[in-house]
Design a protein around this motif. Structure first.
Motif: not given
Lengths: 369, 265
Positions: A297-323
């Protein structure tokens, strides 16, 4: 004072200093770009992860076997490659993707709930809380007959610990960041001692299972685990998507969020339940994998800002990639060894946490706000 | 009466301490009511009761005739916008995003969010800062952002609107403070009931229609500005000599400064 200053008219005020912002009006277009990049990355790491290991398969073989298995039956023409991929690699890849997504979404939601970028589930003790429940189930042998008991126990104890942390970290005011982190240290110590006691009570095989599981690993992945994990993830993720736009208001503080028409108490309880459900499930099937919920979520916030509207779905994708990337590392860094995946996420997460802690404390911690 | 907001005999105690003691205050449509008083007099707590964030130990708060306890958070938010003293935002939202949060209670109604937010940014003079992250702003700019959010939430302003502001200008320079208070007056002209906690008695006397003077959690005096802002009353409540004088038909309030070095600015 006032008597010497001539009355200032509304129109006569000086403009504020020109913006020195590092961000243009491009947040919306970044969202599209980041989404595309992450979707491509998910596919790439998934194929790569399925092809590396003790038995090498080319990416072409992976894609071909996946396609044939999905659209035709593999019966009769099953090669050795197909067997390895479908019995071992594919469930492992699927579990990694879903567990990574679950951990990152839980982290994003938890940080929103606490209005604090440091509220990573493993820091505040959610992961170790989940492991108390899971260890109890393993040591007593209850998980052998009823497989759903493990995730249920992990969820229940994760929830209990989160509620305790939440209650203790309330009313910290300016020191909220420190309170949260220090509460996490205390809670982690208590849950760790509870887990140690349970390990002490268990027999040798239970001990081995618990220890392996505490380090975090996807090596035990099975299709039934994937189905359970995916079902819980689907429910938890859907819930998080439904509440995500209201989470933004919590950044204003509880009073302002309430005045903005958000039922703060209810939202907070629902969000904590969802985050515990996601963390508990990921911990139950993949063991204690720390920091995914902090880094992503920290990386996603740096990229697209803290709005949860995008943060939640993009964190799902980012978490999948990272793990998934961490799992590739776990299987390839030492040849012919399957290292615990938690080592890699903690290795990356520790420094990120320190950096964030320093910045947050400088921003509005013990010093001037 | 179905407009405005009334507090009837409200009290708040924490432990043995009584913070607000049997206070009755009404914020009426089209009127700016300023709450003043020394530190710890209970101004913010009183406003918090009106804002629905502090539950009174006894007494009732009514918003447009409805008991606040029976009103849903969302419906209350459509009528009443609140600006708290603390304007910090936890994450690096842009100014525009923060102002747009004022539209949260209106989400399930069709409203042109972009236009309302743009208007609120324009009237508060924040348009050029709209893409800045609030975490990089000065305290005064952050307060202005919070004020713009309240303006966006209170749109459209009607006779049913209630706007509560807790020291909205505390961190602003004099130009922005005056402009903000002028905007507050404009909101009241359009029908809103405005409740305003201020430290600056002179500003309260200049911009408010009515003043509520609190002392030790009790209402010491309340009414039109000239009634409450009397030199003797203020000097007694604040425990320091305060002078009130009329210049060009307007009351000015300030401390009596005997040392001539301090009289200049």
């Amino acid at each position: 004072m006032d008597s010497t200053v001539s009355p200032t008219k509304a129109s006569g005020r000086a403009p504020l200093p020109a913006p020195a912002g590092r961000r243009g009006p491009s947040r919306a277009s970044r969202v599209a770009l980041v989404t595309v990049v992450l979707v491509v990355a998910v596919v790439v790491v998934a194929v790569l992860s399925a092809s590396v290991g003790q038995f090498d398969a080319t990416p072409r073989q992976v894609v071909s076997s996946f396609g044939r298995g999905l659209f035709h039956s593999l019966d009769g023409q099953r090669s050795q490659v197909d067997t390895v991929l479908w019995n071992i690699r594919f469930p492992r890849v699927a579990l990694g993707l879903v567990a990574g997504a679950a951990l990152a979404v839980a982290g994003a939601v938890m940080q929103g709930v606490f209005a604090n970028p440091l509220a990573e589930p493993s820091i505040i003790g959610v992961n170790s809380g989940a492991s108390v429940g899971a260890t109890l189930v393993i040591v007593t042998g209850a998980a052998v007959d009823t497989p759903w008991l493990l995730p249920a126990a992990a969820f229940a104890s994760a929830l209990l610990v989160t509620l305790v942390v939440w209650a203790l970290a309330q009313g910290g005011g300016k020191a909220a960041v420190l309170t949260l982190v220090l509460t996490g240290i205390a809670v982690n110590a208590i849950t760790a001692s509870a887990t140690s006691f349970l390990i002490f009570l268990g027999d040798t095989s239970a001990r081995e299972e618990v220890i392996f599981w505490q380090l975090g690993s996807l090596a035990d992945a099975s299709w039934s685990g994937v189905v359970w994990m995916s079902a819980v993830f689907a429910a938890g993720f859907a819930g998080c998507m439904a509440i995500r736009r209201r989470l933004d208001a919590l950044a204003l503080g509880d009073a302002s969020a309430t005045a903005s028409g958000v039922n703060v108490e209810r939202l907070r309880i629902v969000a904590i339940l969802l985050a515990c459900l996601l963390t508990g499930a990921a911990v139950a099937f993949g063991g204690v994998i720390a920091f995914v919920g902090l880094i992503v979520p920290h990386a996603i916030r740096l990229l697209v800002g803290p709005s949860h509207r995008h943060l939640v779905p993009l964190s799902a994708l980012g978490g999948a990639v990272l793990l998934e990337a961490a799992d590739i590392a776990a299987r390839t860094v030492i040849p012919f060894a399957d290292m615990p995946i938690g080592i890699f996420t903690a290795l990356a997460g520790g420094p990120v946490f320190l950096l964030l802690l320093r910045r947050t404390l400088r921003g509005h911690g013990v010093g001037a706000r | 009466m179905t407009t405005g907001l009334t507090l009837a005999a409200v009290s708040v105690s924490r432990g043995h301490r009584t913070i607000v003691d049997d206070a009755s205050v009404s914020f009426e449509a089209g009127t700016v009511t300023s709450v003043i008083g020394p530190n710890g007099a209970g101004k913010s707590t009183l406003l918090g009761i009106a804002a629905g964030t502090v539950r009174p130990t006894s007494g009732t708060a009514r918003l447009g005739g409805h008991d606040l306890r029976r009103l849903s958070v969302k419906h209350a938010a459509r009528r009443r916008a609140v600006m708290p003293q603390d304007a910090t935002v936890a994450f690096a939202f842009t100014v525009r995003e923060v102002v747009a949060m004022g539209r949260i209670p209106w989400r399930d109604l069709k409203s042109d969010v972009d236009r309302v937010v743009s208007d609120a940014l324009a009237t508060t003079g924040l348009t050029h800062l709209q893409d800045r992250e609030v975490t990089t702003l000065s305290g005064g700019e952050r307060q202005l952002t919070a004020f713009a959010r309240v303006v966006a939430q209170a749109t459209p302003v009607t006779e049913e609107s209630v706007i509560l502001l807790d020291e909205p200008t505390a961190a602003m320079d004099i130009a922005h403070a005056e402009a903000t208070l002028a905007l507050v007056r404009a909101l009241a002209r359009r029908g809103a009931a405005v409740g305003l906690v201020l430290h600056d008695i002179d500003a309260a006397a200049a911009y408010a229609d009515r003043v509520v003077l609190l002392q030790h959690g009790r209402v010491r005096a309340s009414g039109p500005v000239p009634e409450v802002c009397a030199s003797a009353t203020l000097s007694d409540v604040y425990g320091t000599p305060i002078e009130v004088f009329d210049r060009d038909g307007r009351l000015h309030v300030g401390p009596v400064r005997r040392d001539p070095v301090c009289t200049g600015s």
